[in-house]
Design an enzyme around this catalytic site. Structure first.
Site, mmCIF file in Angstrom:
data_model
loop_
_atom_site.group_PDB
_atom_site.id
_atom_site.type_symbol
_atom_site.label_atom_id
_atom_site.label_comp_id
_atom_site.label_asym_id
_atom_site.label_seq_id
_atom_site.Cartn_x
_atom_site.Cartn_y
_atom_site.Cartn_z
ATOM 1 N N SER A 8 0.834 -1.204 0.000
ATOM 2 C CA SER A 8 0.000 0.000 0.000
ATOM 3 C C SER A 8 0.864 1.248 0.000
ATOM 4 C CB SER A 8 -0.910 0.025 1.228
ATOM 5 O OG SER A 8 -1.495 1.310 1.327
ATOM 6 N N HIS A 31 -1.234 -1.253 -4.116
ATOM 7 C CA HIS A 31 -2.520 -0.905 -3.501
ATOM 8 C C HIS A 31 -2.593 0.609 -3.322
ATOM 9 C CE1 HIS A 31 -5.984 -1.939 -0.872
ATOM 10 N NE2 HIS A 31 -5.581 -0.935 -0.112
ATOM 11 N N ASP A 33 -4.853 3.600 -1.839
ATOM 12 C CA ASP A 33 -5.937 3.935 -0.922
ATOM 13 C C ASP A 33 -6.490 5.317 -1.241
ATOM 14 O OD1 ASP A 33 -6.067 1.667 0.893
ATOM 15 O OD2 ASP A 33 -4.058 2.265 1.557
ATOM 16 N N MET A 35 -9.007 8.047 -0.300
ATOM 17 C CA MET A 35 -9.817 8.449 0.865
ATOM 18 C C MET A 35 -10.305 9.880 0.668
ATOM 19 S SD MET A 35 -7.524 7.039 4.021
ATOM 20 C CE MET A 35 -6.700 5.446 3.978
ATOM 21 N N HIS A 64 -8.395 0.947 -3.888
ATOM 22 C CA HIS A 64 -9.306 0.720 -2.764
ATOM 23 C C HIS A 64 -10.007 2.044 -2.465
ATOM 24 C CE1 HIS A 64 -9.538 -0.259 1.855
ATOM 25 N NE2 HIS A 64 -10.729 -0.181 1.302
ATOM 26 N N MET A 66 -12.167 4.358 -0.559
ATOM 27 C CA MET A 66 -12.810 4.636 0.736
ATOM 28 C C MET A 66 -13.442 6.014 0.618
ATOM 29 S SD MET A 66 -9.825 3.054 3.088
ATOM 30 C CE MET A 66 -8.682 3.173 1.728
ATOM 31 N N MET A 135 -11.479 -5.878 5.687
ATOM 32 C CA MET A 135 -10.620 -4.937 6.413
ATOM 33 C C MET A 135 -10.247 -5.549 7.766
ATOM 34 S SD MET A 135 -10.076 -2.354 4.481
ATOM 35 C CE MET A 135 -9.133 -1.419 5.689
ATOM 36 N N GLY A 140 -9.008 4.018 7.139
ATOM 37 C CA GLY A 140 -8.703 5.439 7.308
ATOM 38 C C GLY A 140 -7.223 5.744 7.471
ATOM 39 N N GLY A 142 -2.971 4.118 7.912
ATOM 40 C CA GLY A 142 -1.996 3.034 7.933
ATOM 41 C C GLY A 142 -1.431 2.881 9.341
ATOM 42 N N ASP A 173 -6.591 -6.408 4.556
ATOM 43 C CA ASP A 173 -5.970 -5.077 4.499
ATOM 44 C C ASP A 173 -6.013 -4.437 5.877
ATOM 45 O OD1 ASP A 173 -5.045 -2.586 3.820
ATOM 46 O OD2 ASP A 173 -6.780 -2.021 2.593
ATOM 47 N N SER A 196 2.701 -0.227 6.041
ATOM 48 C CA SER A 196 3.881 0.072 6.865
ATOM 49 C C SER A 196 4.888 -1.071 6.881
ATOM 50 C CB SER A 196 3.461 0.473 8.280
ATOM 51 O OG SER A 196 2.395 -0.304 8.729
HETATM 52 O O1 LIG Z 1 -6.933 0.820 3.504
HETATM 53 C C1 LIG Z 1 -6.056 0.970 4.344
HETATM 54 C C2 LIG Z 1 -6.294 1.786 5.570
HETATM 55 O O2 LIG Z 1 -7.580 2.268 5.552
HETATM 56 C C3 LIG Z 1 -4.804 0.253 4.150
HETATM 57 O O3 LIG Z 1 -4.580 -0.137 2.822
HETATM 58 C C4 LIG Z 1 -3.543 0.750 4.825
HETATM 59 O O4 LIG Z 1 -2.734 1.443 3.943
HETATM 60 C C5 LIG Z 1 -2.780 -0.422 5.345
HETATM 61 O O5 LIG Z 1 -1.673 0.033 6.051
HETATM 62 P P1 LIG Z 1 -0.925 -0.891 7.115
HETATM 63 O O6 LIG Z 1 -1.945 -1.248 8.169
HETATM 64 O O7 LIG Z 1 -0.457 -2.110 6.362
HETATM 65 O O8 LIG Z 1 0.182 -0.034 7.609
HETATM 66 CO CO LIG Z 2 -6.474 -0.191 1.646
#
Ligand SMILES: O=C(CO)[C@@H](O)[C@H](O)COP(=O)(O)O
Ligand SMILES: [Co+2]
Length: 218
Positions: A8, A31, A33, A35, A64, A66, A135, A140, A142, A173, A196
């Site tokens: 991600s 990936h 995200d 948002m 993804h 959101m 999820m 929201g 990471g 995720d 991360s």
């Molecule tokens: O969709 C999401 C968060 O909402 C994810 O895709 C995060 O980006 C995952 O991050 P990590 O938990 O792996 O640090």
């Molecule tokens: Co995501």
């Protein structure tokens, strides 16, 4: 189903996205995200950045969404060339129509469920999707802690998917690390998003391989 890793870019350096994509040549997906600060309390990036990223990498993009109104925006991501487009069940008012539009535009269609959303009510949508995203943190941000409470839902989803022919991928995720990935794989997930755990490592490609190896142990 072979293990697939989807780093991600939420945890990447947004000023160097092309380099951050190039740092994971061994990833199956990238990936992204999206948002909107409404469906989730965070704001990231949208279609213009996805369009630029598509030109900068040959790794397929796993978008993804959101966002509050995925029915309005999801087709544009498929049209732009995303390999996979995920909408949230909690946000979509017309999931069948939107998932069909995504597929008809040549992308894989996916449905995401938040940790507190049960999978059984969505069994009827399995014929409309190529991937189910479960999820494993509240969406929201990471870097959150993996929610073990989602593991039974992964098992339930695996059983439902098998009943429907087993071709739908199950993605997890949130909080996926070298430690938690094995539990997710054992429960039945086959596509793993990691932000991360990949972009928090100095050697991003090595982190992808460690995740892949640990998932394969299950
Ligand atoms: O969709 C999401 C968060 O909402 C994810 O895709 C995060 O980006 C995952 O991050 P990590 O938990 O792996 O640090
Ligand atoms: Co995501």
């Amino acid at each position: 189903m072979a293990v697939q890793i989807s780093p991600s870019i939420l945890s990447a350096d947004f000023a160097r996205l092309a380099d951050e994509a190039a740092a994971v040549p061994n990833a199956d997906w990238l990936h992204v995200d999206v948002m909107d600060n409404h469906f989730v309390p965070n704001l990231t990036l949208g279609l213009p950045v996805v369009e630029s990223l598509l030109k900068a990498t040959s790794i397929p993009l796993d978008c993804h969404l959101m966002i509050e109104d995925p029915d309005r925006w999801a087709p544009a991501y498929a049209e732009a060339g995303a390999g996979s487009v995920t909408i949230h069940a909690e946000a979509s008012r017309a999931p069948v129509r939107t998932l069909r539009q995504i597929r008809s535009l040549g992308a894989r269609a996916a449905l995401a469920l938040n940790p507190g959303t049960a999978v059984e009510p969505y069994e009827g949508l399995l014929g409309e999707i190529d991937m189910l995203l479960l999820m494993t943190v509240e969406p929201g941000f990471g870097g959150q802690k993996f929610l073990d409470m989602v593991l039974p839902k992964i098992r339930t989803a695996r059983a439902l998917v098998e009943r429907h022919g087993g071709e739908i991928w199950i993605q997890v995720d949130g909080g996926v690390t070298g430690d938690t990935i094995e539990r997710c794989a054992e429960a039945g997930a086959d596509v793993f998003v990691a932000g991360s755990a990949v972009y928090g490592s100095a050697d991003r490609a090595a982190a992808v391989e460690t995740l892949r190896a640990n998932a394969a142990k299950a």
